[in-house]
Structure formats: C-alpha cells, structure tokens
Design an enzyme around this catalytic site. Structure first.
Site, PDB file in Angstrom:
ATOM      1  N   THR A 181       0.857  -1.212  -0.225  1.00  0.00           N
ATOM      2  CA  THR A 181      -0.109   0.058  -0.003  1.00  0.00           C
ATOM      3  C   THR A 181       0.919   1.439   0.198  1.00  0.00           C
ATOM      4  OG1 THR A 181       0.002   0.175   2.463  1.00  0.00           O
ATOM      5  CG2 THR A 181      -1.641  -1.346   1.735  1.00  0.00           C
ATOM      6  N   CYS A 182       0.150   2.476   0.069  1.00  0.00           N
ATOM      7  CA  CYS A 182       1.241   3.718   0.143  1.00  0.00           C
ATOM      8  C   CYS A 182       1.854   3.623   1.401  1.00  0.00           C
ATOM      9  CB  CYS A 182       0.442   4.793  -0.091  1.00  0.00           C
ATOM     10  SG  CYS A 182      -0.900   4.949   1.088  1.00  0.00           S
ATOM     11  N   GLN A 235      -9.858   1.852   3.449  1.00  0.00           N
ATOM     12  CA  GLN A 235      -9.225   1.406   1.837  1.00  0.00           C
ATOM     13  C   GLN A 235      -8.199   0.257   2.227  1.00  0.00           C
ATOM     14  OE1 GLN A 235      -9.566   4.639   3.156  1.00  0.00           O
ATOM     15  NE2 GLN A 235     -11.284   4.790   1.716  1.00  0.00           N
ATOM     16  N   GLN A 259      -7.367  -3.176  -0.016  1.00  0.00           N
ATOM     17  CA  GLN A 259      -5.956  -3.238  -0.634  1.00  0.00           C
ATOM     18  C   GLN A 259      -5.544  -4.637  -0.269  1.00  0.00           C
ATOM     19  OE1 GLN A 259      -4.480   0.124   1.265  1.00  0.00           O
ATOM     20  NE2 GLN A 259      -4.414   1.162  -0.686  1.00  0.00           N
ATOM     21  N   ALA A 268      -7.588   8.366 -11.610  1.00  0.00           N
ATOM     22  CA  ALA A 268      -9.105   7.875 -11.229  1.00  0.00           C
ATOM     23  C   ALA A 268      -9.316   6.536 -10.483  1.00  0.00           C
ATOM     24  CB  ALA A 268      -9.890   7.892 -12.652  1.00  0.00           C
ATOM     25  N   GLU A 299      -9.047   4.347  -6.786  1.00  0.00           N
ATOM     26  CA  GLU A 299      -9.708   4.229  -5.464  1.00  0.00           C
ATOM     27  C   GLU A 299      -9.443   5.664  -4.706  1.00  0.00           C
ATOM     28  OE1 GLU A 299     -11.008   1.690  -1.524  1.00  0.00           O
ATOM     29  OE2 GLU A 299      -9.035   1.126  -2.723  1.00  0.00           O
TER      30      GLU A 299
END
Length: 441
Positions: free
Chosen positions: A47-48, A111, A115, A185, A187
């Site tokens: 993830t980020c 989120q 993920q 564009a 999530e």
C-alpha cells in the site's frame, strides 16, 4: 507450518525507502512465484504506507532468508535496516490488525481492507496463497467485518484522501471559489474527488491516462474529465492538485511545474501526493509559490486526530485477540485431528485383534451375551485410554502447542513412519539459505 511476516511501514521507514518496494502488480506476481515454491505459501501486501510479505512455511528460517534476499534486491541494503519481523501467533495478530486498519496511518480507514483483499486475490491467482495462508486471510477478513460492525472505528475514521482535502481547506481557508484537479481515477482519486466536491470546490477537473475512467468519475462527482495530455495546462489553472497514480516515475518535477510560475503571477498552488512511488518530485516543494505535501506529511497532519479514535481502537483490539485465539484453536484442531484419527484406528485394530484372540482361545464356552461383553470391554478400554489425549489436543490454546503434542503422539506411536519415509525420499525444492545482514529495526 508457521506464519512469518517481514515488512516495513510508515512507522519504521521513510517514504524514500518505501517507494523503492512499491512494485507494479506484474512484478509483485513475479516475487510471489519465486517465494511460494511448494510447500511455502506467500502473500505480498503493498500500500502507500507499507510493504509486507507473509509466508507460511515448514522451514521458517529458510523462508525468511528467501524473503530477505528479495527485499534486499528490490530495496537495497538500506531497506533491511527498516524491517520489522513477526513470527507465529504474533504474525497472525499483525495480519489481523492490518486488515482491521488498526496499524494504518489513518486509524480505521476503510481502504486498507480492500487493498489486502486485492493482494489476497493476486496471490491466489499466482498460486501463492493456498491452504493455511488462505484460511488465515479469510479469518482476518472476517475479523475486520466484525470490527466494523461492533465498533465505531470506521464511522469515526477519516481517510488519506479526506485528510488531504482537510489540509487543503486549512491552507486556503476553505475551497469555495477554488479550481481543483484530481490526477488519477483509482480508489484514492475517487475518494479525493468526492471530498473535494463536498468541501465546496467551484471547479473540479479529473484526468487519467485512460480517459474513460476519468469521464466515469467526473460524471459521478459533477466534475469535468480532461485528457491526460493536458496535464500541465490543467495544473496551470488549478489552485489544488491531488495526485494518486500508479506511475513509476514522477509526473511533476521542479522544471515542468516551475515553468508554470510566470503565468500564475504568484498565485499559490497546493499539491498533495497520495501516490507511492511519488507523483511529485520533492524538489517541487522548493518553489516559493508551491505548497507540496506527500503521504508522510499527511501522517503528521492526521496524528492530532487519532486520539478521538483511540477508544474504539482498544475495543477493536479486544476483538482481534478473540478472533486470533479462535483461529489458533481451530488450526490446532485441524492439525491434531488426523493424528487422533490414526491413533484411534491403531488402538481399535489392536483391541479387535486381542479380543478375537481371546474369544478364539475360549472357544465355544461363551454364550452370545458374554462374547458381546468382552467386545464392549475392548472398546471401553480404547475409549478410556484415548479420552485424555483427545481432550488435551482439543483444549490446547497457544499456537504451536497443538503441533507439539500431535507430533509427540505421532512419534511415540509410530503413526507417521510411512509419511516420514516418503518425505525423506522427496527432493528439496528450496535452495540453500542466503546470508543477509538484517541491520537494525
């Protein structure tokens, strides 16, 4: 088989290190297929804010060496200095907490569960998530659902995108009359667009490499979709830019953004980068008229809001402990049951043999009732002898205890000799361990 987790996150590693391990999906699959050589199972969560590899393996030390080798190749020696490791039940607890968003930068964000599910599906597609790891993930997802239902942590939470919009509103004292641009564009981009619209932005533009996705999102939020080729022109007109793409190289540099400065005549530009790897080169923030933020900056902003969710997080932590204990006990039962079945089969076979020998020795001197009594006695002895070990295996709690007891029973009674012989004859599919210096944590 034991679960291992090795990874790094916003808690242990700066963004400059995390983005080195932010692989596109195709490369994640390649890594999974290298790690998940049977009987090892593997899950890669990216993830980020985190990159983690989960492994179920009969040889934990060997699997760990393989994972460290991959992480070193991908992230360099520096990445190893920021790793954390969990093993056994601690790794299970961590997986459950990650899925429940209790280890997230924004506590309770929704989120992360999506993920982790995407990582799970990718692992299944690569043939890396099977058996025990599949069951562990399913249990973690079930736990996350329970946490959402039984606590208010999700309702009290924000998201990275919401935090970014809150920060933009703070910088501009509100977004009324402002022109905003969402780049990407996916999530996160969708969440950002919705929050920007709710915050009162006057004009909302959406751009994406695939124009149709930008058009779909713009239609949903009442914005305008623009071709990706117009990116810099859109930035020139914008007051706020929120980026979240899958680009492996920065979209914005000091040169291409700096070239827009003269036309803006000093008008400030707020840029927030929610992507990992980053869409905005850090040097962009050195421009006097640009306010540039990345995910680590957002972390500092949301830290002040975390206290409001701390009480719900404590409740969620109790649920996680309950669900982990349930999974551990069920796993112990799964692994102990085959041994119990073989032990009972062995005991019943011995009892039948001895009863038949006794009945044969007594000949015709017994009536039917007496014969049945002797047969019943044989069954009763088996049941009484096996009652205590059966109850002990089924009542076992701590992870590893079930394996230890089942293994001891199998060895003492010679229940697995054939399986052990077969396994010993099978060639190893794993290479020799690679020595990697792990550094500090």
């Amino acid at each position: 088989m034991e679960l291992i987790c090795i990874g790094l996150s916003h808690r242990t590693a700066p963004l400059t290190v995390r983005e080195r391990l932010a692989l596109p999906e195709s490369r994640q699959v390649d890594v999974l297929q290298r790690l998940a050589q049977a009987p090892v199972e593997a899950l890669w969560v990216s993830t980020c804010n985190r990159v983690e590899v989960y492994l179920f393996a009969p040889d934990a030390a060997m699997a760990r060496q393989r994972a460290l080798m991959e992480l070193q190749v991908l992230g360099g020696v520096e990445a190893l200095e920021h790793l954390y490791e969990h093993q056994g039940e601690a790794a299970l607890v961590h997986l459950f907490r990650v899925a429940c968003s209790l280890d997230s930068m924004v506590l309770g964000e929704a989120q992360i569960l999506g993920q982790v599910k995407e990582a799970f599906e990718r692992g299944q597609g690569a043939g890396a998530v099977r058996g025990e790891l599949m069951r562990a993930c399913a249990a973690a997802f079930s736990c996350a659902k329970r946490v959402r239902t039984e606590t208010a942590i999700g309702r009290a939470a924000t998201s990275m995108a919401a935090a970014a919009v809150q920060l933009a509103s703070k910088v501009f004292d509100g977004l009324a009359g402002k022109t905003v641009l969402v780049v990407g564009a996916g999530e996160m981009g969708e969440l950002a667009a919705r929050h920007l619209k709710q915050a009162g932005a006057s004009k909302l533009y959406v751009t994406n490499r695939t124009l149709s996705r930008a058009e779909a999102l713009a239609a949903e939020v009442g914005g305008q979709a623009r071709p990706f080729e117009e990116l810099l022109g859109l930035v020139a007109a914008a007051d706020v830019v929120v980026c979240s793409t899958a680009s492996q190289a920065p979209l914005f540099t000091r040169d291409n953004v700096g070239a827009l400065g003269r036309g803006r005549r000093g008008r400030p530009l707020f840029m927030v980068d929610l992507a990992v790897p980053r869409d905005i080169d850090p040097a962009v923030g050195t421009l006097d008229w640009v306010h540039a933020y990345d995910v680590d900056d957002i972390q500092k902003f949301v830290a002040d809001n975390a206290a409001a969710r701390a009480e719900e997080a404590q409740k969620a932590g109790v649920l996680v402990a309950q669900e982990v204990a349930r999974f551990v006990k069920e796993r112990a039962l799964r692994e102990g049951t085959p041994v119990l079945a073989r032990l009972r089969q062995r005991a019943e076979a011995i009892a039948r043999s001895e009863v038949e020998r006794t009945l044969g020795a007594l000949g015709d001197g017994l009536n039917e009732k007496q014969r049945k009594s002797i047969e019943a006695m044989g069954r009763a002895i088996v049941n009484k002898l096996l009652h205590e070990p059966t109850a002990r295996l089924r009542a076992v709690g701590p992870e590893g205890e079930g394996n230890r007891l089942a293994g001891a029973a199998a060895e003492l009674f010679g229940l697995l000799e054939e399986e052990v012989g077969t396994a010993a004859a099978a060639p190893s599919v794993m290479a020799a361990p690679v020595q990697v210096a792990t550094g500090g944590k």
